[in-house]
Design a protein around this motif. Structure first.
Motif, PDB file in Angstrom:
ATOM      1  N   ILE A  29       0.855  -1.191   0.000  1.00  0.00           N
ATOM      2  CA  ILE A  29       0.000   0.000   0.000  1.00  0.00           C
ATOM      3  C   ILE A  29       0.889   1.240   0.000  1.00  0.00           C
ATOM      4  CG2 ILE A  29      -1.877   1.213   1.176  1.00  0.00           C
ATOM      5  CD1 ILE A  29      -2.474  -1.457   2.634  1.00  0.00           C
ATOM      6  N   GLU A  30       0.679   2.127  -0.957  1.00  0.00           N
ATOM      7  CA  GLU A  30       1.464   3.363  -1.069  1.00  0.00           C
ATOM      8  C   GLU A  30       0.523   4.559  -1.038  1.00  0.00           C
ATOM      9  OE1 GLU A  30       4.916   2.436  -4.144  1.00  0.00           O
ATOM     10  OE2 GLU A  30       3.019   1.483  -4.755  1.00  0.00           O
ATOM     11  N   GLY A  31       1.073   5.725  -0.734  1.00  0.00           N
ATOM     12  CA  GLY A  31       0.286   6.955  -0.674  1.00  0.00           C
ATOM     13  C   GLY A  31       0.089   7.394   0.764  1.00  0.00           C
ATOM     14  N   SER A  32      -0.978   8.141   0.991  1.00  0.00           N
ATOM     15  CA  SER A  32      -1.248   8.682   2.321  1.00  0.00           C
ATOM     16  C   SER A  32      -2.719   8.468   2.682  1.00  0.00           C
ATOM     17  CB  SER A  32      -0.926  10.184   2.345  1.00  0.00           C
ATOM     18  OG  SER A  32      -1.391  10.778   3.531  1.00  0.00           O
ATOM     19  N   VAL A  33      -2.949   7.931   3.905  1.00  0.00           N
ATOM     20  CA  VAL A  33      -4.304   7.767   4.427  1.00  0.00           C
ATOM     21  C   VAL A  33      -4.318   8.423   5.805  1.00  0.00           C
ATOM     22  CG1 VAL A  33      -6.102   6.158   5.127  1.00  0.00           C
ATOM     23  CG2 VAL A  33      -4.628   5.589   3.189  1.00  0.00           C
ATOM     24  N   ARG A  34      -4.903   9.622   5.896  1.00  0.00           N
ATOM     25  CA  ARG A  34      -4.880  10.379   7.157  1.00  0.00           C
ATOM     26  C   ARG A  34      -6.257  10.383   7.800  1.00  0.00           C
ATOM     27  NH1 ARG A  34       0.064  12.683   7.018  1.00  0.00           N
ATOM     28  NH2 ARG A  34      -0.285  13.792   8.974  1.00  0.00           N
ATOM     29  N   LEU A  35      -6.287   9.993   9.073  1.00  0.00           N
ATOM     30  CA  LEU A  35      -7.510  10.008   9.868  1.00  0.00           C
ATOM     31  C   LEU A  35      -7.292  10.976  11.024  1.00  0.00           C
ATOM     32  CD1 LEU A  35     -10.328   8.514  10.266  1.00  0.00           C
ATOM     33  CD2 LEU A  35      -9.136   7.249  12.071  1.00  0.00           C
ATOM     34  N   GLY A  36      -7.992  12.107  10.960  1.00  0.00           N
ATOM     35  CA  GLY A  36      -7.817  13.117  11.998  1.00  0.00           C
ATOM     36  C   GLY A  36      -6.378  13.584  12.121  1.00  0.00           C
ATOM     37  N   GLY A  37      -5.671  13.677  11.008  1.00  0.00           N
ATOM     38  CA  GLY A  37      -4.289  14.168  11.021  1.00  0.00           C
ATOM     39  C   GLY A  37      -3.228  13.094  11.160  1.00  0.00           C
ATOM     40  N   ARG A  38      -3.597  11.855  11.527  1.00  0.00           N
ATOM     41  CA  ARG A  38      -2.628  10.766  11.679  1.00  0.00           C
ATOM     42  C   ARG A  38      -2.564   9.950  10.391  1.00  0.00           C
ATOM     43  NH1 ARG A  38      -4.474   7.229  16.545  1.00  0.00           N
ATOM     44  NH2 ARG A  38      -2.331   6.468  16.599  1.00  0.00           N
ATOM     45  N   ASP A  39      -1.341   9.660   9.927  1.00  0.00           N
ATOM     46  CA  ASP A  39      -1.169   8.840   8.730  1.00  0.00           C
ATOM     47  C   ASP A  39      -1.248   7.366   9.134  1.00  0.00           C
ATOM     48  OD1 ASP A  39      -0.577   7.636   6.353  1.00  0.00           O
ATOM     49  OD2 ASP A  39       1.276   8.743   5.978  1.00  0.00           O
ATOM     50  N   LEU A  40      -2.326   6.714   8.749  1.00  0.00           N
ATOM     51  CA  LEU A  40      -2.534   5.325   9.158  1.00  0.00           C
ATOM     52  C   LEU A  40      -1.484   4.386   8.588  1.00  0.00           C
ATOM     53  CD1 LEU A  40      -6.438   4.981   8.849  1.00  0.00           C
ATOM     54  CD2 LEU A  40      -5.077   5.745  10.802  1.00  0.00           C
ATOM     55  N   ALA A  84       1.583   4.892   8.382  1.00  0.00           N
ATOM     56  CA  ALA A  84       2.846   5.006   9.119  1.00  0.00           C
ATOM     57  C   ALA A  84       2.752   4.416  10.530  1.00  0.00           C
ATOM     58  CB  ALA A  84       3.260   6.474   9.199  1.00  0.00           C
ATOM     59  N   LEU A  85       1.569   3.972  10.940  1.00  0.00           N
ATOM     60  CA  LEU A  85       1.391   3.450  12.296  1.00  0.00           C
ATOM     61  C   LEU A  85       1.943   2.028  12.415  1.00  0.00           C
ATOM     62  CD1 LEU A  85      -2.267   4.573  13.160  1.00  0.00           C
ATOM     63  CD2 LEU A  85      -0.133   5.755  13.662  1.00  0.00           C
ATOM     64  N   SER A  86       2.355   1.672  13.619  1.00  0.00           N
ATOM     65  CA  SER A  86       2.767   0.293  13.883  1.00  0.00           C
ATOM     66  C   SER A  86       1.525  -0.596  13.917  1.00  0.00           C
ATOM     67  CB  SER A  86       3.494   0.209  15.222  1.00  0.00           C
ATOM     68  OG  SER A  86       2.587   0.505  16.285  1.00  0.00           O
ATOM     69  N   ASP A  87       1.739  -1.917  13.873  1.00  0.00           N
ATOM     70  CA  ASP A  87       0.611  -2.847  13.907  1.00  0.00           C
ATOM     71  C   ASP A  87      -0.206  -2.674  15.185  1.00  0.00           C
ATOM     72  OD1 ASP A  87       1.384  -3.821  11.477  1.00  0.00           O
ATOM     73  OD2 ASP A  87       2.332  -5.644  12.258  1.00  0.00           O
ATOM     74  N   GLU A  88       0.465  -2.468  16.304  1.00  0.00           N
ATOM     75  CA  GLU A  88      -0.217  -2.312  17.585  1.00  0.00           C
ATOM     76  C   GLU A  88      -1.057  -1.036  17.599  1.00  0.00           C
ATOM     77  OE1 GLU A  88      -1.754  -3.123  21.114  1.00  0.00           O
ATOM     78  OE2 GLU A  88      -0.461  -4.499  19.988  1.00  0.00           O
ATOM     79  N   GLU A  89      -0.488   0.061  17.083  1.00  0.00           N
ATOM     80  CA  GLU A  89      -1.239   1.324  17.026  1.00  0.00           C
ATOM     81  C   GLU A  89      -2.445   1.195  16.094  1.00  0.00           C
ATOM     82  OE1 GLU A  89       2.046   4.841  17.701  1.00  0.00           O
ATOM     83  OE2 GLU A  89       2.175   3.659  15.850  1.00  0.00           O
ATOM     84  N   MET A  90      -2.264   0.467  14.983  1.00  0.00           N
ATOM     85  CA  MET A  90      -3.357   0.306  14.026  1.00  0.00           C
ATOM     86  C   MET A  90      -4.486  -0.531  14.620  1.00  0.00           C
ATOM     87  SD  MET A  90      -4.230   1.388  11.086  1.00  0.00           S
ATOM     88  CE  MET A  90      -5.840   1.157  10.358  1.00  0.00           C
ATOM     89  N   ARG A  91      -4.145  -1.506  15.464  1.00  0.00           N
ATOM     90  CA  ARG A  91      -5.175  -2.320  16.119  1.00  0.00           C
ATOM     91  C   ARG A  91      -6.077  -1.452  16.998  1.00  0.00           C
ATOM     92  NH1 ARG A  91      -1.671  -6.859  15.966  1.00  0.00           N
ATOM     93  NH2 ARG A  91      -0.445  -6.108  17.731  1.00  0.00           N
ATOM     94  N   LYS A  92      -5.489  -0.412  17.625  1.00  0.00           N
ATOM     95  CA  LYS A  92      -6.273   0.489  18.474  1.00  0.00           C
ATOM     96  C   LYS A  92      -7.190   1.388  17.651  1.00  0.00           C
ATOM     97  CE  LYS A  92      -2.795   0.575  22.147  1.00  0.00           C
ATOM     98  NZ  LYS A  92      -1.766   1.395  22.840  1.00  0.00           N
ATOM     99  N   VAL A  93      -6.776   1.659  16.409  1.00  0.00           N
ATOM    100  CA  VAL A  93      -7.593   2.500  15.522  1.00  0.00           C
ATOM    101  C   VAL A  93      -8.800   1.720  15.007  1.00  0.00           C
ATOM    102  CG1 VAL A  93      -7.629   3.693  13.287  1.00  0.00           C
ATOM    103  CG2 VAL A  93      -5.683   3.993  14.837  1.00  0.00           C
ATOM    104  N   ARG A  94      -8.557   0.450  14.598  1.00  0.00           N
ATOM    105  CA  ARG A  94      -9.643  -0.378  14.057  1.00  0.00           C
ATOM    106  C   ARG A  94     -10.677  -0.666  15.133  1.00  0.00           C
ATOM    107  NH1 ARG A  94      -5.567  -4.182  12.607  1.00  0.00           N
ATOM    108  NH2 ARG A  94      -4.546  -3.560  10.673  1.00  0.00           N
ATOM    109  N   GLY A  95     -11.936  -0.462  14.801  1.00  0.00           N
ATOM    110  CA  GLY A  95     -13.005  -0.722  15.752  1.00  0.00           C
ATOM    111  C   GLY A  95     -13.189   0.379  16.771  1.00  0.00           C
ATOM    112  N   ASN A  96     -12.253   1.331  16.796  1.00  0.00           N
ATOM    113  CA  ASN A  96     -12.346   2.436  17.737  1.00  0.00           C
ATOM    114  C   ASN A  96     -12.611   3.745  16.987  1.00  0.00           C
ATOM    115  OD1 ASN A  96     -12.318   3.666  20.231  1.00  0.00           O
ATOM    116  ND2 ASN A  96     -10.107   3.950  20.267  1.00  0.00           N
ATOM    117  N   ASP A  97     -11.637   4.143  16.156  1.00  0.00           N
ATOM    118  CA  ASP A  97     -11.824   5.353  15.337  1.00  0.00           C
ATOM    119  C   ASP A  97     -12.486   5.038  13.993  1.00  0.00           C
ATOM    120  OD1 ASP A  97     -10.571   6.996  17.244  1.00  0.00           O
ATOM    121  OD2 ASP A  97      -8.599   6.376  16.530  1.00  0.00           O
ATOM    122  N   ILE A  98     -12.190   3.853  13.454  1.00  0.00           N
ATOM    123  CA  ILE A  98     -12.818   3.412  12.198  1.00  0.00           C
ATOM    124  C   ILE A  98     -13.478   2.062  12.442  1.00  0.00           C
ATOM    125  CG2 ILE A  98     -12.515   2.924   9.734  1.00  0.00           C
ATOM    126  CD1 ILE A  98      -9.877   4.239   9.769  1.00  0.00           C
TER     127      ILE A  98
END
Length: 615
Positions: free
Chosen positions: A79-90, A92-106
């Protein structure tokens, strides 16, 4: 208070986007090389805004949503490019940080809820888990919130249903459970990936209304993925049209529908069946087809065949009853029965199409299977081309089935994956000993050409064809024995809109060429209006209204018929603010206690051949 459409659009225009996607490109590793399946996608979604990504299977729309969620396999995708949710580039997040985003913010709602829900856990526990994973609350607090969510998504009797399992819910109610789970953590963005495609029209209407209401209440941004342009018109503020991995057109939904420039956009819109487009006509009519590459009209609308008025019926059903016993207890005593089909009568002439319509569980498919004795009827009379079907011995029944064939909803399930397409089409001819293998191959090759496939494709296997092509193979196989009646059981329900139009046109052409009688089973009212001579509406195993297609659609009498028609999504963006106020009750159960005697139904004749059940 619910905002007006104008207020909502003003708010959207001035708000900071919840999701900002720029230059999104997704590739998959195929044979050692990277193949791009989504190219340079850029869009944004604001609070309270709904953006629809529309396109057919293989266009890349679902891959786009999975890329945003980072749910693609790690080592075979890029996956290339930029996906920003509320200013955070998804990205660029670690797997652990992304797990907190899924089901919570998205949160994401998938097409088939039964594959997303765990069958061995109660639904209440599964929704509670979504809350407990992301928030520091007690189990008692989580349960209170789950009950509030179940009420919010209009699941009746939430307290008693908390401990029930997914299989105890209907398809529409399971999708409501998925929506409740998605909303459990109050996400900023809801991604809905074909959430209504497999649902009955009334349930689809309820889910669309529900998403609109919850969006107003919660202020969510919604990314809605679908191939149904009627759904797009009713839910989306802006629309992105995807074709083979590219966004070929983007704009407000009103612009896309009324001023769409790309040939593919116009092709999609031309293929959408519109309820009411057949007003004033007696006979079926084919869909106009537009070439995707040039935008030129390749097939104009043509009127379908008119059955000969004095022909004797080739299929006649009188007082058909099919029930399934329910047994329980230590000695498996009969305690009740499923009254799947109850006192159903109709006939079909050569060259005529009778459509059976209704929601899942109304008895449509059981009627079709009872006629061919794939399911044994309980009582009634079935006559097919002179055969008294219920009195046939196995050898004569096998011979009778040459006269009547079935086309099922899922051709992939009805085709043997180990058998080539040509062999699958030839098999009925060979099994019935109608000629040599060489003759069977010649006939199969001719049928492949007739259904719009090449004879060279006969040596391919089912997985090498698209869904629409597999359905054409199933139709070719059904014609191999020269039948007089074809039962098409949801034969186009799972197909993309343009493929659906092509297959419907094919069925009309074959009817004209072979004088075929069709029993067309469907819950898609707009398609039924297009292909039918007569229509029978079923509810809880009974026909509640039957008559000429023009009479039933232009002058519906039974409340259930009116409910089905009011629920059909209309491809008109002016209906964006519409709320149907459909009942959220599930379809009533056809289960009856042992010894139950159904009431004798009375019918009144509204006009010639148009009968309505008296309530």
């Amino acid at each position: 208070m619910t905002n007006t459409v104008e207020d909502t659009m003003t708010t959207i225009a001035t708000a900071e986007p919840v999701l900002q996607v720029e230059g999104l490109t997704t590739s998959f590793r195929v044979g050692g090389t990277w193949r791009k399946v989504v190219r340079d996608m850029s869009f944004s979604v604001a609070p309270r805004e709904t953006v629809a990504i529309v396109g057919e299977s293989g266009s890349g729309k679902s891959v786009t949503s999975l890329s945003i969620m980072r749910l693609l396999p790690k080592y075979s995708s890029r996956i290339e490019g930029s996906v920003r949710l509320g200013g955070r580039d998804l990205l660029a997040l670690s797997d652990e940080e992304m797990r907190k985003v899924r089901g919570n913010d998205i949160s994401m709602i998938f097409q088939e809820p039964m594959t997303s829900l765990n069958p061995i856990f109660p639904i209440g526990k599964q929704i509670s888990e979504a809350i407990l994973c992301h928030r520091d609350v007690s189990k008692a607090e989580a349960k209170r919130e789950v009950l509030q969510l179940l009420d919010k998504v209009r699941i009746p009797n939430a307290m008693n249903r908390f401990d029930e399992f997914p299989h105890q819910f209907s398809g529409g109610m399971r999708q409501r459970v998925m929506i409740a789970m998605a909303l459990a953590s109050r996400p900023k963005l809801l991604i809905a990936d074909e959430p209504t495609t497999a649902l009955d029209v009334t349930i689809q209407g309820q889910i669309l209304d529900l998403i609109k209401e919850l969006q107003d209440e919660e202020g969510m941004a919604v990314l809605f993925i679908t191939h149904d342009m009627g759904v797009v018109a009713e839910v989306s503020d802006r629309t992105i049209v995807m074709f083979r991995g590219d966004a070929v057109e983007t704009g407000t939904t009103d612009d896309i529908f009324h001023r769409g420039n790309h040939p593919y956009t116009r092709a999609l819109l031309s293929a959408v069946p519109r309820l009411g487009s057949m007003n004033g006509r007696e006979n079926p009519a084919s869909f106009p087809i537009i070439d995707i590459a040039s935008g030129a009209l390749t097939r104009a609308e043509e009127e379908g065949p008119d059955p000969a008025p004095h022909d004797q019926p080739v299929l006649s059903v009188q007082n058909l009853v099919t029930r399934f016993d329910i047994r329980s207890g230590l000695f498996s005593r009969r305690t009740g029965a499923v009254h799947a089909v109850e006192n159903v009568s109709f006939s079909v002439k050569p060259g005529e199409t009778l459509s059976l319509v209704g929601e899942s569980g109304c008895g449509k498919s059981t009627t079709g299977r009872s006629i061919t004795r794939l399911v044994e009827p309980t009582s009634g009379t079935i006559e097919v081309d002179g055969y008294n079907v219920r009195q046939l011995d196995p050898a004569t029944l096998r011979k009778m089935r040459r006269t009547i064939q079935m086309v099922f909803q899922d051709p992939f399930a009805s085709l043997d994956p180990r058998m080539t397409a040509g062999r699958a089409v030839m098999e009925p001819f060979i099994e019935h000993k109608l000629g040599s293998t060489a003759r069977a191959r010649d006939k199969a090759a001719d049928l492949f050409e007739r259904v719009g496939l090449s004879a060279e494709m006969m040596d391919r296997y089912p997985h090498e064809f698209s869904g629409g092509q597999r359905q054409r193979i199933a139709i070719a196989r059904s014609l191999m024995l020269d039948p007089k009646v074809i039962i098409a059981d949801e034969a186009v329900s799972a197909l993309d809109v343009s493929i659906k139009a092509q297959v419907c046109n094919l069925l009309l052409d074959l009817q004209k060429d072979f004088n075929l009688a069709y029993l067309f089973i469907s819950h898609d009212m707009a398609v039924v209006e297009r292909v039918s001579h007569r229509v029978a509406v079923m509810y809880l195993g009974e026909i509640v209204e039957i008559g000429p297609r023009q009479a039933v659609f232009e002058n519906p009498q039974h409340p259930y018929t009116k409910k089905l028609m009011s629920a059909v999504p209309v491809p008109d963006p002016a209906r964006r603010s519409l709320r149907r106020d459909l009942m959220t009750d599930e379809i009533l159960s056809p289960v009856r206690p042992a010894g139950y005697v159904p009431p004798q139904r009375q019918y009144r004749e509204v006009s010639e051949g148009h009968l309505v059940q008296v309530e």
